[in-house]
Design an enzyme around this catalytic site. Structure first.
Site, PDB file in Angstrom:
ATOM      1  N   ASP A   9       5.429   1.193  -5.748  1.00  0.00           N
ATOM      2  CA  ASP A   9       6.422   0.857  -4.448  1.00  0.00           C
ATOM      3  C   ASP A   9       7.671   1.645  -4.502  1.00  0.00           C
ATOM      4  O   ASP A   9       8.398   1.903  -5.440  1.00  0.00           O
ATOM      5  CB  ASP A   9       6.458  -0.479  -4.512  1.00  0.00           C
ATOM      6  N   GLY A  10       8.364   1.842  -3.385  1.00  0.00           N
ATOM      7  CA  GLY A  10       9.733   2.545  -3.093  1.00  0.00           C
ATOM      8  C   GLY A  10       9.950   3.974  -2.779  1.00  0.00           C
ATOM      9  O   GLY A  10      10.824   4.370  -2.775  1.00  0.00           O
ATOM     10  N   ASN A  14      -0.914  -0.543   5.214  1.00  0.00           N
ATOM     11  CA  ASN A  14      -0.362   0.676   5.315  1.00  0.00           C
ATOM     12  C   ASN A  14      -0.834   1.233   6.618  1.00  0.00           C
ATOM     13  O   ASN A  14      -0.315   2.415   7.084  1.00  0.00           O
ATOM     14  CB  ASN A  14      -0.441   1.596   4.214  1.00  0.00           C
TER      15      ASN A  14
END
Length: 251
Positions: free
Chosen positions: A31-32, A80
């Site tokens: 994540d990120g 997503n």
């Protein structure tokens, strides 16, 4: 759930007397990428690219984990698919490129969780070929959770369980003897150990539907570092934290 705020001693003041827990299955929520790109003046596509490259670093570092038999990475969720087309196309390109690079190392047996068949046919073909090229290797398994959602996995597993008993004419037997193992044998991870440690990067303290069945008793470590900046030091910190855990599996 636990967090990076835990200290080497247990929070109740008792110190470990048991041996360090084995780590057979490590799962990582990557994540990120977008947050890192925004904070460092890069485009989202650049963040995605660097995040993909970081996967290869992680696989190299994980070779030093003695007991590891399974590594699961989550690069693409079912949610997503709602992202802008340009971003999603780039993400799929990075996933296929990195998957081919993993296969080229000849160190990992690639498997897929989720529904990668939802991807465009060319991407699906590349992923299938990469897994086939590693099928006979003796190394640890690298699960790639692609087009994956935890609830979706459980629904698919239960559907397959019912269908198998319906075809065998044993639905009544299933009703009478139904148990957790019946579901486990029909999940994407059938035959694999459940995760011992789940790491999520970028500071969010939730699993977002990641392996909810398998992670029921996993230790959960939330690292503040966004995935493109994740380092060997971050991994070592997570592993040191895990080794201090006393796992009682709800007992």
């Amino acid at each position: 759930m636990t967090s990076t705020a835990d200290t080497p001693a247990r929070q109740d003041g008792h110190h470990r007397a048991e041996p360090e827990p084995a780590l057979r299955h490590l799962a990582v929520i990557l994540d990120g990428n977008r947050r890192w790109a925004r904070d460092h003046g890069h485009t989202t596509l650049e963040g995605i690219q660097l995040g993909g490259e970081r996967v290869l670093d992680l696989l190299t570092w994980c070779q030093d984990i003695t007991d590891l038999t399974t590594l699961t990475l989550w690069p693409l969720s079912t949610e997503n698919f709602q992202r802008p087309a340009t971003e999603l196309d780039r993400l799929l390109q990075v996933i296929t490129d990195i998957t081919q690079a993993i296969a080229a190392t000849r160190r990992w047996r690639i498997r897929y969780l989720g529904t990668p068949q939802r991807l465009p046919s060319q991407s699906t073909r590349i992923l299938k070929d990469a897994a086939e090229r590693t099928r006979h290797l003796k190394g640890p398994v690298c699960n790639l959770a692609i087009a994956y959602g935890g609830r979706d996995e459980i629904v698919r597993g239960v559907q397959n369980l019912i269908i198998s008993h319906q075809r065998a004419g044993t639905l009544q037997h299933l009703v009478q003897h139904f148990g957790p193992d019946d579901i486990g044998r029909h999940l994407d991870t059938a035959g694999q150990p459940d995760p011992d440690l789940v790491i999520r990067t970028a500071g969010e303290q939730r699993l977002s539907g990641f392996m909810p069945w398998q992670s029921a008793y996993a230790e959960q470590y939330f690292c503040p570092t966004p995935w493109p900046a994740f380092s060997r030091a971050d991994l070592d910190t997570a592993l040191d934290w895990y080794r201090r855990r006393i796992r009682n599996y709800g007992r």
